[in-house]
Design a protein around this motif. Sequence first.
Motif, mmCIF file in Angstrom:
data_model
loop_
_atom_site.group_PDB
_atom_site.id
_atom_site.type_symbol
_atom_site.label_atom_id
_atom_site.label_comp_id
_atom_site.label_asym_id
_atom_site.label_seq_id
_atom_site.Cartn_x
_atom_site.Cartn_y
_atom_site.Cartn_z
ATOM 1 N N LEU A 1 72.167 -38.085 -80.771
ATOM 2 C CA LEU A 1 73.585 -38.384 -80.575
ATOM 3 C C LEU A 1 74.407 -37.272 -81.226
ATOM 4 C CD1 LEU A 1 73.628 -42.216 -81.314
ATOM 5 C CD2 LEU A 1 74.310 -41.135 -79.159
ATOM 6 N N ILE B 1 74.529 -42.948 -86.332
ATOM 7 C CA ILE B 1 73.404 -43.511 -85.559
ATOM 8 C C ILE B 1 73.140 -44.960 -85.956
ATOM 9 C CG2 ILE B 1 70.913 -43.342 -85.108
ATOM 10 C CD1 ILE B 1 71.040 -40.404 -85.438
ATOM 11 N N GLN B 2 73.194 -45.229 -87.269
ATOM 12 C CA GLN B 2 72.870 -46.581 -87.730
ATOM 13 C C GLN B 2 73.844 -47.608 -87.167
ATOM 14 O OE1 GLN B 2 70.089 -47.577 -88.896
ATOM 15 N NE2 GLN B 2 69.391 -45.478 -88.981
ATOM 16 N N PHE C 1 64.314 -49.952 -82.797
ATOM 17 C CA PHE C 1 64.836 -49.182 -83.936
ATOM 18 C C PHE C 1 65.689 -50.011 -84.887
ATOM 19 C CE2 PHE C 1 64.783 -45.035 -81.281
ATOM 20 C CZ PHE C 1 63.431 -44.933 -81.502
ATOM 21 N N PRO D 1 66.727 -52.116 -87.853
ATOM 22 C CA PRO D 1 66.012 -52.237 -89.133
ATOM 23 C C PRO D 1 65.311 -53.593 -89.304
ATOM 24 C CG PRO D 1 68.395 -51.913 -89.487
ATOM 25 C CD PRO D 1 68.142 -51.734 -88.033
ATOM 26 N N LEU D 2 65.862 -54.621 -88.685
ATOM 27 C CA LEU D 2 65.217 -55.936 -88.772
ATOM 28 C C LEU D 2 63.831 -55.884 -88.114
ATOM 29 C CD1 LEU D 2 65.210 -58.951 -89.398
ATOM 30 C CD2 LEU D 2 66.545 -59.341 -87.334
ATOM 31 N N ILE E 1 62.021 -53.174 -87.729
ATOM 32 C CA ILE E 1 61.171 -52.322 -88.572
ATOM 33 C C ILE E 1 60.679 -53.133 -89.779
ATOM 34 C CG2 ILE E 1 61.130 -50.231 -90.011
ATOM 35 C CD1 ILE E 1 61.246 -49.529 -87.074
ATOM 36 N N GLY E 2 61.582 -53.945 -90.341
ATOM 37 C CA GLY E 2 61.200 -54.801 -91.466
ATOM 38 C C GLY E 2 60.071 -55.752 -91.077
ATOM 39 N N LEU E 3 60.184 -56.338 -89.891
ATOM 40 C CA LEU E 3 59.146 -57.273 -89.434
ATOM 41 C C LEU E 3 57.806 -56.557 -89.247
ATOM 42 C CD1 LEU E 3 61.205 -59.447 -86.912
ATOM 43 C CD2 LEU E 3 60.367 -60.126 -89.164
ATOM 44 N N CYS F 1 56.638 -54.426 -91.106
ATOM 45 C CA CYS F 1 56.024 -54.273 -92.436
ATOM 46 C C CYS F 1 55.352 -55.546 -92.914
ATOM 47 C CB CYS F 1 57.090 -53.971 -93.500
ATOM 48 S SG CYS F 1 57.968 -52.441 -93.273
ATOM 49 N N ARG G 1 57.508 -38.483 -91.259
ATOM 50 C CA ARG G 1 57.929 -39.849 -91.640
ATOM 51 C C ARG G 1 59.285 -40.187 -91.045
ATOM 52 N NH1 ARG G 1 59.438 -38.940 -98.088
ATOM 53 N NH2 ARG G 1 60.180 -36.819 -97.842
ATOM 54 N N ASN H 1 62.164 -41.990 -88.728
ATOM 55 C CA ASN H 1 62.411 -43.397 -88.395
ATOM 56 C C ASN H 1 61.776 -43.776 -87.061
ATOM 57 O OD1 ASN H 1 64.050 -43.593 -90.630
ATOM 58 N ND2 ASN H 1 65.965 -43.299 -89.498
ATOM 59 N N MET I 1 57.217 -43.038 -89.480
ATOM 60 C CA MET I 1 57.217 -44.268 -90.286
ATOM 61 C C MET I 1 56.668 -45.482 -89.512
ATOM 62 S SD MET I 1 57.662 -46.026 -92.968
ATOM 63 C CE MET I 1 58.522 -45.243 -94.312
ATOM 64 N N LEU J 1 53.181 -47.802 -90.100
ATOM 65 C CA LEU J 1 53.204 -49.268 -90.236
ATOM 66 C C LEU J 1 52.257 -49.923 -89.226
ATOM 67 C CD1 LEU J 1 57.058 -49.798 -90.714
ATOM 68 C CD2 LEU J 1 55.291 -49.884 -92.477
ATOM 69 N N PRO K 1 63.801 -59.332 -94.007
ATOM 70 C CA PRO K 1 63.193 -58.215 -93.266
ATOM 71 C C PRO K 1 64.184 -57.072 -92.981
ATOM 72 C CG PRO K 1 63.144 -60.269 -91.969
ATOM 73 C CD PRO K 1 63.600 -60.628 -93.339
ATOM 74 N N LEU K 2 65.458 -57.408 -92.866
ATOM 75 C CA LEU K 2 66.455 -56.354 -92.646
ATOM 76 C C LEU K 2 66.485 -55.409 -93.847
ATOM 77 C CD1 LEU K 2 68.784 -55.066 -91.098
ATOM 78 C CD2 LEU K 2 70.309 -56.813 -92.023
ATOM 79 N N ILE L 1 64.015 -54.928 -95.950
ATOM 80 C CA ILE L 1 62.743 -54.191 -95.949
ATOM 81 C C ILE L 1 62.807 -53.061 -94.921
ATOM 82 C CG2 ILE L 1 60.249 -54.379 -95.532
ATOM 83 C CD1 ILE L 1 61.030 -55.749 -98.103
ATOM 84 N N GLY L 2 63.400 -53.365 -93.761
ATOM 85 C CA GLY L 2 63.547 -52.335 -92.730
ATOM 86 C C GLY L 2 64.372 -51.158 -93.239
ATOM 87 N N MET M 1 63.866 -46.626 -93.893
ATOM 88 C CA MET M 1 64.590 -45.703 -93.007
ATOM 89 C C MET M 1 65.344 -44.587 -93.727
ATOM 90 S SD MET M 1 65.726 -48.567 -90.237
ATOM 91 C CE MET M 1 65.883 -47.568 -88.753
ATOM 92 N N MET N 1 53.612 -53.699 -100.296
ATOM 93 C CA MET N 1 54.286 -52.978 -99.215
ATOM 94 C C MET N 1 55.615 -52.351 -99.681
ATOM 95 S SD MET N 1 54.629 -51.811 -96.202
ATOM 96 C CE MET N 1 53.466 -52.384 -94.975
#
Lengths: 342, 342
Positions: free
Chosen positions: A149, A155-156, A171, A173-174, A176-178, A180, A222, A224, A228, A232, B173-174, B176-177, B181, B228
């Motif tokens: 972009l 971006i976030q 992408f 974060p929730l 990505i958290g899951l 983990c 690493r 995003n 990373m 995982l 999880p958010l 953790i995500g 990042m 983790m």
Amino acid sequence: MASAAAIFGTTATSDRCSRRVFVTTVRRSPAFLRTSRAIKTYAALVTESSAKVIDGKATSNEITKEIAAEISKMKESSGVVPGLAVILVGENKDSATYVRTKKKGCESVGIKSYEVKLAEDSSEQEVLKHISCFNDDPAVNGILVQLPLPSHMNIQNIFNAVSIEKDVDGFNPLNIGLLCMRDRDGEPIEPLFVPCTPKGCIELLRRYDIPIKGKRAVVIGRSNIVGMPTALLLQREDATVTVVHSKTKNPEEITREADIVITAVGQPNLVRGSWIKPGAVVIDVGFNRVEDTSCPLGDVCYEEVSKIASAITPVPGGVGPMTIASLLSNTLTAAKRAYNLK
Amino acid sequence: MASAAAIFGTTATSDRCSRRVFVTTVRRSPAFLRTSRAIKTYAALVTESSAKVIDGKATSNEITKEIAAEISKMKESSGVVPGLAVILVGENKDSATYVRTKKKGCESVGIKSYEVKLAEDSSEQEVLKHISCFNDDPAVNGILVQLPLPSHMNIQNIFNAVSIEKDVDGFNPLNIGLLCMRDRDGEPIEPLFVPCTPKGCIELLRRYDIPIKGKRAVVIGRSNIVGMPTALLLQREDATVTVVHSKTKNPEEITREADIVITAVGQPNLVRGSWIKPGAVVIDVGFNRVEDTSCPLGDVCYEEVSKIASAITPVPGGVGPMTIASLLSNTLTAAKRAYNLK
């Protein structure tokens, strides 16, 4: 064996890995193959390469056929098809190519695609507005904002605006958290979506019957979007994973410990033969444009590594097509979830 | 040197690591130290231990004082203090102790604590109802649901119900995500909260001036709450991290590669001297109750490892107190954010 550089009269100072470029050229030029010298050299190179080539294109075709069959059934039984919206900002040529490829992929399996093209100087607000519309549109099951972009956009903010149910890129974060996390029985928790390129890498290993559980894996990079989440995913598959990055002091030595190496750094030919343990499996996510050749280069020095690894992905034709296949698969998953279909 | 077991007449078959229990007893019993044989043995043990002891209790006291000073200022300038709500389900004795310790910690720094105790057979719905009340209560800045929860409850449902702004445990999880990042400059993104025990481990390394960047780190264990997120934190600090877990084939060999070892597996004395590279730093998160002693054991065989490592945390008095300090710190952060204070 005399080096290909010597045989073909390229400069003696050229990096040995530049031969990789040449091999690709040979493969692409049947006319050239007609000269006997070229045929001999090509044969020698192929004989020396002991690694099985992990064919991402063929595997992706296989997956695409499976997806097309599912969508065809879905249409028959429920009268609906998945929908994927793509937002493209700016004039980046590679991005335009990726979006075209994704659109073509959608067509090939029966996913309806929606596209918004915005000028480079569009505001973040405009992008967010389009995301919001697609979030509200029940015909759209997946939303993809093509990267990169423009630098004036956050971006976030943009990724977080995509409804988690439509985050086919995985992408959020929730998500990505899951990726983990594990449940109380120690089993990995299912995220809504797995990011496309990492999903493609693991799928290649799976379809080539390459065991992951208990293996040592090194992920180089690493980011995003690849490094990373790939680490995982390998961990979820019970590999013992090390992430090597720009601050790692002895990447070569650490990488040589791995049974599975996945590289995603964007540095052409970074990973040389000496980095690889004999028999390791190498997945090259790199796709680096180099000035003096029209053919992209991987992160891996293919010519050297293919003699040491037991299996390797080529660039192009390795991970690239798998990314698209994963995107189509994620869009189908999103649609099945939205329409409450099995 | 004759083993402590032989000297003190304990059974010859006892694990060498059982001496760790004895050393603790010696330290705790001044009367015992008065016998000359005991003094000699104790001195020999101490002389042999070359590792610096990383004192979690002293460090935690230091942090607690800093927090108390901040809260005192906050109260003076704004008339508010942070509030922490703890929900305890069932009769688990350790849980009750932890909750008491947390409450005491709150009192010591000026955080107002709220507590709900529910019976073991309470429904998930009841827990969710209390979480919802605390979510709505502006005086409560942090909500903590004490683990373990009864097996009929879905931990994820419960954790996800805690408002992300009050998730001082950092288990959402958010959160953790976000820990995974990086922004577009490659810098780690700040999560709202960092899980308490992992935060405590990193803080110990920081306050003892132990460099992390570029070091090889091994985290043993991959739980949601310690292993983790600790691996993710070490990665954010630019260590090269490997996660060792139950499916790892050669944990000893891999651990021996590390400059920093953090263990969180819950297996007393799992990590022996032979697992440790000379001069490595060892952080022991283990806190294992063993039948024949009132003193908990770490995951690390302290006696062996303290002779090889350059620095080590004891159990108890290592990571434990740091977890509480992190919780108080997270609660203060939550309050400052809620009241828009710097």
